[in-house]
Design an enzyme around this catalytic site. Sequence first.
Site, PDB file in Angstrom:
ATOM      1  N   ASP A  35       0.816  -1.214  -0.015  1.00 56.38           N
ATOM      2  CA  ASP A  35       0.032  -0.133   0.084  1.00 56.38           C
ATOM      3  C   ASP A  35       0.757   1.275   0.047  1.00 56.38           C
ATOM      4  O   ASP A  35       1.801   1.214   0.553  1.00 56.38           O
ATOM      5  CB  ASP A  35      -1.017   0.149   1.149  1.00 56.38           C
ATOM      6  CG  ASP A  35      -2.157   0.775   1.044  1.00 56.38           C
ATOM      7  OD1 ASP A  35      -3.234   0.283   0.660  1.00 56.38           O
ATOM      8  OD2 ASP A  35      -1.896   2.024   0.829  1.00 56.38           O
ATOM      9  N   HIS A 225     -18.511  12.299  -0.594  1.00 52.81           N
ATOM     10  CA  HIS A 225     -19.701  12.033   0.124  1.00 52.81           C
ATOM     11  C   HIS A 225     -19.747  12.578   1.684  1.00 52.81           C
ATOM     12  O   HIS A 225     -18.777  12.246   2.121  1.00 52.81           O
ATOM     13  CB  HIS A 225     -19.950  10.343   0.109  1.00 52.81           C
ATOM     14  CG  HIS A 225     -20.940   9.755   1.091  1.00 52.81           C
ATOM     15  ND1 HIS A 225     -22.222  10.353   1.476  1.00 52.81           N
ATOM     16  CD2 HIS A 225     -20.478   8.916   2.254  1.00 52.81           C
ATOM     17  CE1 HIS A 225     -22.416   9.562   2.382  1.00 52.81           C
ATOM     18  NE2 HIS A 225     -21.604   8.591   2.886  1.00 52.81           N
ATOM     19  N   TYR A 259     -28.225   8.761   6.363  1.00 52.54           N
ATOM     20  CA  TYR A 259     -28.077   7.760   7.123  1.00 52.54           C
ATOM     21  C   TYR A 259     -27.466   7.771   8.554  1.00 52.54           C
ATOM     22  O   TYR A 259     -26.736   8.878   8.663  1.00 52.54           O
ATOM     23  CB  TYR A 259     -27.450   6.535   6.482  1.00 52.54           C
ATOM     24  CG  TYR A 259     -26.093   6.673   6.086  1.00 52.54           C
ATOM     25  CD1 TYR A 259     -25.190   6.499   7.054  1.00 52.54           C
ATOM     26  CD2 TYR A 259     -25.556   7.100   4.852  1.00 52.54           C
ATOM     27  CE1 TYR A 259     -23.521   6.840   6.704  1.00 52.54           C
ATOM     28  CE2 TYR A 259     -24.418   7.130   4.500  1.00 52.54           C
ATOM     29  CZ  TYR A 259     -23.505   7.146   5.617  1.00 52.54           C
ATOM     30  OH  TYR A 259     -22.156   7.395   5.074  1.00 52.54           O
ATOM     31  N   ASP A 550     -26.828 -18.773 -22.874  1.00 50.24           N
ATOM     32  CA  ASP A 550     -27.186 -19.675 -23.949  1.00 50.24           C
ATOM     33  C   ASP A 550     -27.217 -18.954 -25.320  1.00 50.24           C
ATOM     34  O   ASP A 550     -27.410 -17.785 -25.228  1.00 50.24           O
ATOM     35  CB  ASP A 550     -28.604 -19.865 -23.658  1.00 50.24           C
ATOM     36  CG  ASP A 550     -29.806 -18.767 -23.441  1.00 50.24           C
ATOM     37  OD1 ASP A 550     -29.054 -17.638 -23.131  1.00 50.24           O
ATOM     38  OD2 ASP A 550     -30.799 -19.030 -23.627  1.00 50.24           O
TER      39      ASP A 550
HETATM   40  P1  FAD Z   1      -9.336   1.822   0.213  1.00 49.27           P
HETATM   41  O1  FAD Z   1      -9.565   1.538   1.546  1.00 49.27           O
HETATM   42  O2  FAD Z   1      -9.369   3.029  -0.299  1.00 49.27           O
HETATM   43  O3  FAD Z   1      -8.006   1.019  -0.236  1.00 49.27           O
HETATM   44  C1  FAD Z   1      -7.395   1.007  -1.474  1.00 49.27           C
HETATM   45  C2  FAD Z   1      -6.107   1.082  -1.175  1.00 49.27           C
HETATM   46  O4  FAD Z   1      -5.182   1.132  -2.219  1.00 49.27           O
HETATM   47  C3  FAD Z   1      -5.602   2.370  -0.249  1.00 49.27           C
HETATM   48  O5  FAD Z   1      -5.128   2.061   0.749  1.00 49.27           O
HETATM   49  C4  FAD Z   1      -4.798   2.993  -1.241  1.00 49.27           C
HETATM   50  O6  FAD Z   1      -3.545   3.618  -0.667  1.00 49.27           O
HETATM   51  C5  FAD Z   1      -4.007   1.949  -2.073  1.00 49.27           C
HETATM   52  N1  FAD Z   1      -3.515   2.322  -3.411  1.00 49.27           N
HETATM   53  C6  FAD Z   1      -4.172   2.847  -4.303  1.00 49.27           C
HETATM   54  N2  FAD Z   1      -3.144   3.037  -5.274  1.00 49.27           N
HETATM   55  C7  FAD Z   1      -2.206   2.430  -5.122  1.00 49.27           C
HETATM   56  C8  FAD Z   1      -0.774   2.261  -5.646  1.00 49.27           C
HETATM   57  N3  FAD Z   1      -0.643   2.689  -6.832  1.00 49.27           N
HETATM   58  N4  FAD Z   1       0.158   1.658  -4.852  1.00 49.27           N
HETATM   59  C9  FAD Z   1      -0.027   1.233  -3.568  1.00 49.27           C
HETATM   60  N5  FAD Z   1      -1.238   1.506  -2.917  1.00 49.27           N
HETATM   61  C10 FAD Z   1      -2.151   1.880  -3.884  1.00 49.27           C
HETATM   62  N6  FAD Z   1     -19.242   1.621   2.665  1.00 49.27           N
HETATM   63  C11 FAD Z   1     -20.102   0.680   3.543  1.00 49.27           C
HETATM   64  O7  FAD Z   1     -20.065  -0.394   3.123  1.00 49.27           O
HETATM   65  N7  FAD Z   1     -20.844   1.087   4.704  1.00 49.27           N
HETATM   66  C12 FAD Z   1     -20.637   2.560   4.962  1.00 49.27           C
HETATM   67  O8  FAD Z   1     -21.392   2.826   5.746  1.00 49.27           O
HETATM   68  C13 FAD Z   1     -19.967   3.193   4.313  1.00 49.27           C
HETATM   69  N8  FAD Z   1     -19.791   4.783   4.265  1.00 49.27           N
HETATM   70  C14 FAD Z   1     -18.774   5.333   3.797  1.00 49.27           C
HETATM   71  C15 FAD Z   1     -18.859   6.623   4.094  1.00 49.27           C
HETATM   72  C16 FAD Z   1     -17.827   7.570   3.702  1.00 49.27           C
HETATM   73  C17 FAD Z   1     -17.636   8.937   4.251  1.00 49.27           C
HETATM   74  C18 FAD Z   1     -17.103   7.004   2.636  1.00 49.27           C
HETATM   75  C19 FAD Z   1     -15.886   7.766   2.084  1.00 49.27           C
HETATM   76  C20 FAD Z   1     -17.234   5.441   2.346  1.00 49.27           C
HETATM   77  C21 FAD Z   1     -18.134   4.998   2.826  1.00 49.27           C
HETATM   78  N9  FAD Z   1     -18.014   3.663   2.370  1.00 49.27           N
HETATM   79  C22 FAD Z   1     -19.082   2.694   3.053  1.00 49.27           C
HETATM   80  C23 FAD Z   1     -17.550   2.879   1.391  1.00 49.27           C
HETATM   81  C24 FAD Z   1     -16.310   2.397   1.725  1.00 49.27           C
HETATM   82  O9  FAD Z   1     -15.553   3.057   2.665  1.00 49.27           O
HETATM   83  C25 FAD Z   1     -15.259   1.789   0.740  1.00 49.27           C
HETATM   84  O10 FAD Z   1     -16.422   1.456  -0.636  1.00 49.27           O
HETATM   85  C26 FAD Z   1     -14.366   0.937   0.846  1.00 49.27           C
HETATM   86  O11 FAD Z   1     -13.605   1.233   2.158  1.00 49.27           O
HETATM   87  C27 FAD Z   1     -13.588   0.591   0.029  1.00 49.27           C
HETATM   88  O12 FAD Z   1     -12.523  -0.211   0.098  1.00 49.27           O
HETATM   89  P2  FAD Z   1     -10.967  -0.723  -0.690  1.00 49.27           P
HETATM   90  O13 FAD Z   1     -10.353  -1.687   0.113  1.00 49.27           O
HETATM   91  O14 FAD Z   1     -11.774  -1.120  -1.990  1.00 49.27           O
HETATM   92  O15 FAD Z   1     -10.422   0.867  -0.956  1.00 49.27           O
HETATM   93  N1  THG Z   2     -31.826 -14.930 -31.054  1.00 46.27           N
HETATM   94  C1  THG Z   2     -30.604 -15.319 -31.438  1.00 46.27           C
HETATM   95  N2  THG Z   2     -29.789 -15.744 -30.642  1.00 46.27           N
HETATM   96  C2  THG Z   2     -29.843 -15.708 -29.281  1.00 46.27           C
HETATM   97  C3  THG Z   2     -31.263 -15.176 -28.986  1.00 46.27           C
HETATM   98  C4  THG Z   2     -32.115 -14.824 -29.938  1.00 46.27           C
HETATM   99  N3  THG Z   2     -29.063 -15.585 -28.406  1.00 46.27           N
HETATM  100  C5  THG Z   2     -29.387 -15.148 -26.864  1.00 46.27           C
HETATM  101  C6  THG Z   2     -30.678 -15.533 -26.481  1.00 46.27           C
HETATM  102  N4  THG Z   2     -31.641 -15.033 -27.390  1.00 46.27           N
HETATM  103  C7  THG Z   2     -30.761 -17.053 -26.525  1.00 46.27           C
HETATM  104  N5  THG Z   2     -31.884 -17.509 -26.218  1.00 46.27           N
HETATM  105  C8  THG Z   2     -32.742 -18.188 -26.905  1.00 46.27           C
HETATM  106  C9  THG Z   2     -33.879 -18.921 -26.251  1.00 46.27           C
HETATM  107  C10 THG Z   2     -34.737 -19.769 -26.907  1.00 46.27           C
HETATM  108  C11 THG Z   2     -34.416 -20.073 -28.163  1.00 46.27           C
HETATM  109  C12 THG Z   2     -33.341 -19.153 -28.774  1.00 46.27           C
HETATM  110  C13 THG Z   2     -32.681 -18.354 -27.920  1.00 46.27           C
HETATM  111  C14 THG Z   2     -35.312 -21.145 -28.919  1.00 46.27           C
HETATM  112  N6  THG Z   2     -35.255 -22.441 -28.208  1.00 46.27           N
HETATM  113  C15 THG Z   2     -35.704 -23.433 -29.176  1.00 46.27           C
HETATM  114  C16 THG Z   2     -36.878 -24.294 -28.034  1.00 46.27           C
HETATM  115  O1  THG Z   2     -36.486 -24.092 -26.820  1.00 46.27           O
HETATM  116  O2  THG Z   2     -37.702 -24.728 -28.646  1.00 46.27           O
HETATM  117  C17 THG Z   2     -34.860 -24.302 -29.403  1.00 46.27           C
HETATM  118  C18 THG Z   2     -35.309 -25.559 -29.820  1.00 46.27           C
HETATM  119  C19 THG Z   2     -33.969 -26.376 -30.779  1.00 46.27           C
HETATM  120  O3  THG Z   2     -32.989 -26.459 -29.787  1.00 46.27           O
HETATM  121  O4  THG Z   2     -33.988 -26.685 -31.876  1.00 46.27           O
HETATM  122  O5  THG Z   2     -35.382 -20.968 -30.175  1.00 46.27           O
HETATM  123  O6  THG Z   2     -33.444 -14.624 -29.778  1.00 46.27           O
HETATM  124  N7  THG Z   2     -30.298 -15.552 -32.762  1.00 46.27           N
END
Ligand code: FAD
Ligand code: THG
Length: 821
Positions: A35, A225, A259, A550
């Site tokens: 870090d 924030h 909050y 799929d």
């Molecule tokens: P960080 O804690 O930022 O860690 C990243 C680390 O990477 C840092 O320590 C940094 O120094 C290091 N780093 C970056 N670049 C480098 C580099 N090039 N080389 C070496 N080290 C590097 N979350 C919740 O879930 N609940 C909450 O209530 C909440 N409240 C929040 C309130 C505030 C005011 C804030 C700011 C945030 C809040 N969050 C909350 C969000 C939460 O804090 C973050 O999402 C979380 O802490 C991110 O964690 P992290 O480990 O990804 O990042």
């Molecule tokens: N068209 C095309 N590609 C796709 C989709 C599409 N890819 C992503 C997504 N949609 C895939 N989903 C489906 C779901 C069902 C079918 C085709 C794509 C379908 N099913 C026949 C059945 O279940 O009766 C298959 C029969 C068989 O296997 O012969 O037609 O919309 N191009």
Amino acid sequence: MSSTPRVVIIGAGIVGANLADELTARGWDRVTVVDQGPLPLTGGSTSHAPGLVFQTNGSKTMTELASYTVEKFTGIDVDGAWCFNQVGGLEVATTPERLADLHRKQGWATSWGVDAQVVDAEECVRLHPLVDRDRVLGGLHIPSDGLAKASRAVVALARRAEARGARFQGSTRVTGIEQAGGRVTGVRTPDGVIPADLVVSCAGFWGVEVGAMVGMDVPLLPLAHQFVWTGQVPDLVGRNTELTEASLPILRHQDQDLYYRERVDRLGIGSYAHRPMPVDLRELPQGDGVRESSMPSMLPFTEEDFAAQWEESQLLLPSLRASKIDSGFNGVFSFTPDGGPLIGESRDVAGFWIAEAVWVTHSAGVGRAVAQLLVDGRSEIDLHGCDVHRFEDVQLAPEYVSETSQQNFVEIYDVLHPLQPRLSPRDLRVSPFHTRQRELGAVFLEGGGWERPHWYEANAHLVDELPAEWVPPERDAWAGQFWSPIAAAEAWKTRTAVALYDMTPLKRLEVSGPGALALLQRLTTGEMDKSVGAVTYALALDEAGGVRSDLTVARLGEQLFQVGANGPLDHDLLLREAPDDGSVQVRDVTGGTCCIGLWGPRARDLVQRVSADDFTNGGLKYFRAKRARIGGVPVTAMRLSYVGELGWEIYTSADNGQRLWDVLWRAGQDLGVIAAGRAAFNSLRLEKGYRAWGHDMTTEHDPYEAGLGFAVRKQKQGYVGQEALAGRSDDTVSRRLSCLTIDDGRSVVLGHEPVYVDGRPAGYVTSAAFGHTVGRPIAYAWLPASATVGTTVEIEYFGTRIPATVAAEPLVDPEMTRIRG
Ligand code: FAD
Ligand code: THG
């Protein structure tokens, strides 16, 4: 000497510490966490995170990541001091809309296995006596929520990881990623290179900078924030000790974007009510400049942005009138275009991973998931909504990331309808039919940057012509949003005449070259070595037999395939899995091409008027493709239909699109041709029982559970996932994606609602729509296999139970007479 890979984790915040812990727990002992800041308070977001853990989320994945954080942090401590204080969570409603939404949220909690109750105002006050009884209409209480002490958890996790061999090194800035032959070999620091087989960037809001070291787009935006600590609140005096810190539930007042948490005899208040405040990383302290009083993640408090929220806080919590704001700061953390975290490996530099834009709430879950990806190759929790490669190219532009991430900040506590489209940026990607669609009064929603007609106002007059059995029932206000009875008319015309559907946004990948067949054979469950012109519906599985996607695979030449896919992750999979000897090219051809789904009983009559090619049943059989001309336009026609009707997906290049549309439109007038949108489309596909990947099934489900066993070719050998499927079949499943119809014939649900069997939560809804052809609402749901056809269940919708019945599927055309006709 250990032979596990050498891992360097960049960032010793809550994410990096969790990852080091999870990796070492799996026996990987050559883990180094570096870090740039001092340890353990590095100055990142974790250093001062207030640590509220509200688990419930519309996403099953996010909820499960959070629940694991609760479970794990409950079991760790630092010298007896807690890392998780399970005070519970309370979200209060001050408007009827919010109260209704808390019921919906309670449904999510039930669906994902978190215990939660909607409680009345008295109970809110009993749970949190500072709340003004007269301000609230009710609340959502989640007993297992609570406070995470993130900075302490980092210490606990680091100690545990160090005891298993990991090394934590502070004050070491990573300045570059060393690579050779397309793989990481180490990280560069001012003190030299630290060699590594794998590098995982857990750099939080510095993620963009670190990603740039390997040319990787990291779509996140650092935003400030506001958070304040009050002075002493007289009503809190004597409630807590310095050690316990808090006993009142963490509190959300989402109608005011606020909050609250307790700290001994004070409150901490967080606000999302202010303008979004993007942060320029270059202006933050770095290196030696980082200390507890000067942290890069803590910007000076801008009092004016909090004034109104202090007033609002005193209204909700009158005890605050006897207190004041003691201190505040504008804290920095990451936002993303869709609010999800960013997890995944660089496509260009193997072994370079990221795990960023992760809240404390999800940190342990993400740490475990990434450890599983690295050690086992697969996470037990489906991560498609967290995958850094889930975005379309246009969504990686810094302007897009900035605007949408700020919008996400603004909307973070809003009540959002599942279909609610963003208002800006729009018109990013339009199909060649867009002008015509506008002329027809298309109501557009957005997906993947595409403008997609949901229905067409031009069809409004058809609503009056609907036969009685097609007239849809009234919807409640919530289900009636982003919906129109015009969708019923469009469904009716599709089933009785013919309709044009814009299928352009459907992801199309061209896979070509001498190795194309072998690649598709290896990655899918279907037989791909068929004659040119064959189209195959098949699944891409992961090693554990989970459904990754799929696909429809059309063999257009000996060495040329067009893959109909579900999104950017399919493109990513094919690119990654393609051999690096140049024998396969994978190209996303979506943007340069377009597609009309021409479907309905009159589709053949229509197309034969404008084409000399043979579109008879013998001329182009079901699930076959061929090149043809329609009104002179060169097309590829594929005989398949996601809406379950006779017809074709008709592809051409983008330049020819509008002409193709016009030709079909003109020739079909006396046949009753209409343009139809996604609302009808979704209804028709559910009636036909066609699954939508990512909604109905994910990597958490195998083909048999998902009702897709037919797409797994029995005799086939040597494809990914084959071994895992050995011994499984339709008869061995313990849960099943089931088709429900709603008994009252009119209550439409929208998805993610819990389903009760014998009065107990037993599953959840994945997709739902009104089935216009069958005249009743449909819901697909995951249910225990014991809930066989005919079983009566209940779906909970905004707190009421709606009776439904497991139905045999598909509901429409099970004999395939329409589609094969
Ligand atoms: P960080 O804690 O930022 O860690 C990243 C680390 O990477 C840092 O320590 C940094 O120094 C290091 N780093 C970056 N670049 C480098 C580099 N090039 N080389 C070496 N080290 C590097 N979350 C919740 O879930 N609940 C909450 O209530 C909440 N409240 C929040 C309130 C505030 C005011 C804030 C700011 C945030 C809040 N969050 C909350 C969000 C939460 O804090 C973050 O999402 C979380 O802490 C991110 O964690 P992290 O480990 O990804 O990042
Ligand atoms: N068209 C095309 N590609 C796709 C989709 C599409 N890819 C992503 C997504 N949609 C895939 N989903 C489906 C779901 C069902 C079918 C085709 C794509 C379908 N099913 C026949 C059945 O279940 O009766 C298959 C029969 C068989 O296997 O012969 O037609 O919309 N191009």
